[in-house]
Design an enzyme around this catalytic site. Structure first.
Site, PDB file in Angstrom:
ATOM      1  N   SER A 255      -0.340 -14.879  -8.263  1.00 59.69           N
ATOM      2  CA  SER A 255      -0.736 -13.676  -7.227  1.00 59.69           C
ATOM      3  C   SER A 255       0.759 -13.815  -6.474  1.00 59.69           C
ATOM      4  O   SER A 255       1.443 -14.250  -6.611  1.00 59.69           O
ATOM      5  CB  SER A 255      -1.898 -12.564  -6.940  1.00 59.69           C
ATOM      6  OG  SER A 255      -1.745 -11.650  -6.835  1.00 59.69           O
ATOM      7  N   HIS A 396      -6.601  -9.732 -13.851  1.00 57.60           N
ATOM      8  CA  HIS A 396      -5.972 -10.871 -12.280  1.00 57.60           C
ATOM      9  C   HIS A 396      -6.480 -11.846 -11.750  1.00 57.60           C
ATOM     10  O   HIS A 396      -7.221 -11.524 -10.942  1.00 57.60           O
ATOM     11  CB  HIS A 396      -5.563  -9.466 -11.656  1.00 57.60           C
ATOM     12  CG  HIS A 396      -4.586 -10.272 -10.539  1.00 57.60           C
ATOM     13  ND1 HIS A 396      -3.400 -10.127 -11.119  1.00 57.60           N
ATOM     14  CD2 HIS A 396      -4.581  -9.894  -9.131  1.00 57.60           C
ATOM     15  CE1 HIS A 396      -2.408 -10.689  -9.940  1.00 57.60           C
ATOM     16  NE2 HIS A 396      -3.193 -11.058  -8.999  1.00 57.60           N
TER      17      HIS A 396
HETATM   18  C1  GTR Z   1      -0.972  -7.043  -4.562  1.00 59.97           C
HETATM   19  C2  GTR Z   1       0.817  -6.775  -5.239  1.00 59.97           C
HETATM   20  C3  GTR Z   1       1.022  -7.513  -6.092  1.00 59.97           C
HETATM   21  C4  GTR Z   1       0.762  -9.549  -6.244  1.00 59.97           C
HETATM   22  C5  GTR Z   1      -1.309  -9.095  -5.228  1.00 59.97           C
HETATM   23  C6  GTR Z   1      -1.988 -10.255  -4.723  1.00 59.97           C
HETATM   24  O1  GTR Z   1      -1.467  -6.016  -4.282  1.00 59.97           O
HETATM   25  O2  GTR Z   1       1.384  -5.813  -5.321  1.00 59.97           O
HETATM   26  O3  GTR Z   1       2.240  -7.928  -6.470  1.00 59.97           O
HETATM   27  O4  GTR Z   1       0.746  -9.960  -5.317  1.00 59.97           O
HETATM   28  O5  GTR Z   1      -1.751  -8.249  -4.944  1.00 59.97           O
HETATM   29  O6  GTR Z   1      -1.022 -11.046  -4.736  1.00 59.97           O
HETATM   30  O7  GTR Z   1      -2.957 -10.265  -5.125  1.00 59.97           O
END
Ligand code: GTR
Length: 416
Positions: A255, A396
């Site tokens: 992420s 995710h």
């Molecule tokens: C979210 C963000 C993403 C990603 C994610 C993370 O809120 O929009 O770009 O980086 O966080 O890092 O868990």
């Protein structure tokens, strides 16, 4: 004590990260068709001698900012060694990394697991969201005392880790699996380098190394740059440790830390394998595709991650001289792996694939094959030669499935 209002806010925030938000495009027919900037390289020599450096400078100017060079030599202190960690599977070390010439930086605690019985293994290097005690299930790992982002599910109370946070990231760091495959792991808490909030720079590395006062910090570089710097300092230490093969380091991140891993891999060629797990916008996902998170959304929510110039491309990605296929190409000719998750629409899995696909011409200059296929592959179908890619079933996250592919990829390229 968690206040109910705050709890509701966090729950809503967490839910937003996965469910479609109003006004966010998830229609493939509406992603736009602005052409990607040309990689403009015709030979491997031209790439290595000039074009690579030009593109790196473009990423400094327009996306992440410039990593300062003269911050003084880092100091490494091995503070503890446990030869029979994880039931004898590994030797565990803690290394305190500091900058003696910049004492305002509190330094970082690196945790290293080295598989016992393997002579100088290759090593995965990555930062964690929750600290070493969250990565490991071993109860004698010191609990981080640093600032942490609010996270009720992960038992962060008043921005601090609690005993209940132990092991909460262990599913993302399957240590036994990695160690049994013959690899070492070196990790640190990203907040040791800089706390992840808009004012984090003040108590982190960026203010500590600032040349001419804190006011210029924001225009110089962003938090992603600072975190990437930390990864390179871990690499510095690993070069000095005879128990590790410092010539075989793989940088990995998930992420926002996947964005960080890509930027670290772009700048530091000692990372022989670069891995981006669900890095999304500002990482592997093409910025010219309007799908899921956009430049406008990310720079509004997380301005501190980037150099301010990047926000000027909100709603106007076509004006930006780079796109993310160029970030992937900066790893060339080293093997790079991009992983998506099928339900992680926010990160734009197809856009992540396409940046790998469009980096292919640079690998071809070196006689190397990239993702090999022409279209994004079916779910759970890893593809690629020097540019690996898969789109895993699910959300995710980092799972054993992802790690299985990374271990296979690193072994294939390193002949282990
Ligand atoms: C979210 C963000 C993403 C990603 C994610 C993370 O809120 O929009 O770009 O980086 O966080 O890092 O868990």
């Amino acid at each position: 004590m968690i206040r109910p209002g705050l709890f509701l806010l966090f729950t809503a925030f967490a839910a937003l990260a996965q469910t479609p938000r109003p006004g966010v495009n998830y229609d493939e027919a509406k992603v736009g068709n602005d052409p990607l900037p040309d990689l403009k390289a015709t030979t491997a020599e031209e790439w290595t001698k000039s074009r690579r450096g030009e593109i790196l400078a473009l990423f400094e100017q327009h996306v992440y900012g410039k990593t300062p060079a003269n911050v003084g030599a880092p100091k490494f202190e091995v503070t503890a060694t446990k030869p029979d960690a994880l039931g004898g599977l590994a030797t565990r070390k803690f290394v305190h990394v500091s900058l003696p010439e910049r004492p305002a930086w509190q330094g970082m605690e690196v945790m290293i697991y080295i598989p016992n019985g393997v002579k100088a293994p290759p090593c995965f290097v990555g930062l964690s969201f929750g600290g070493n005690h969250a990565v490991s299930v071993e109860k004698d790992v010191p609990l981080s005392t640093r600032w942490m982002r609010p996270n009720k599910e992960k038992h962060i109370v008043d921005n601090k880790a609690t005993e209940a946070t132990r092991g909460t990231e262990s599913s993302r760091w399957p240590l036994e699996m990695i160690l049994k495959a013959g690899f070492a792991v070196a990790t640190a808490y990203y907040g040791d380098i800089e706390p992840d909030h808009a004012d984090g720079w003040k108590s982190g590395l960026r203010a500590a190394v600032s040349k001419d006062g804190a006011n210029t910090v924001w225009s110089e570089w962003g938090a992603i740059g600072a975190w990437a710097w930390g990864l390179s300092r871990i690499a510095d230490y690993l070069q000095t440790d005879a128990q590790i093969d410092g010539k075989h380091l793989a940088v990995i991140g998930h992420s926002r830390l996947g964005k960080t891993s890509l930027w670290a891999g772009a700048q530091d060629e000692r990372f022989g394998v670069v891995i981006s797990n669900n890095s999304g916008e500002g990482g592997a996902a093409l910025m010219r595709r309007d799908f899921g998170e956009t430049t406008a959304i990310i720079t509004k929510a997380f301005p501190h991650w980037f150099t301010p110039k990047y926000a000027s491309y909100a709603g106007n990605a076509a004006a930006c001289p780079i796109d993310m296929h160029m970030l992937i190409a900066l790893a060339a000719p080293r093997p790079i792996y991009i992983a998506s998750a099928a339900e992680d629409h926010w990160a734009d899995p197809k856009g992540e694939f396409l940046s790998g696909f469009h980096a292919g011409p640079v690998y071809a200059l070196f006689g190397k094959k990239g993702v090999v296929v022409e279209e994004q592959p079916a779910i759970d179908t890893p593809v690629g030669n020097f540019i690996g890619y898969h789109n895993r079933t699910g959300k995710h996250d980092v799972t054993d499935y992802d790690w299985t592919q990374y271990l296979t990829f690193a072994r294939r390229h390193w002949g282990r």
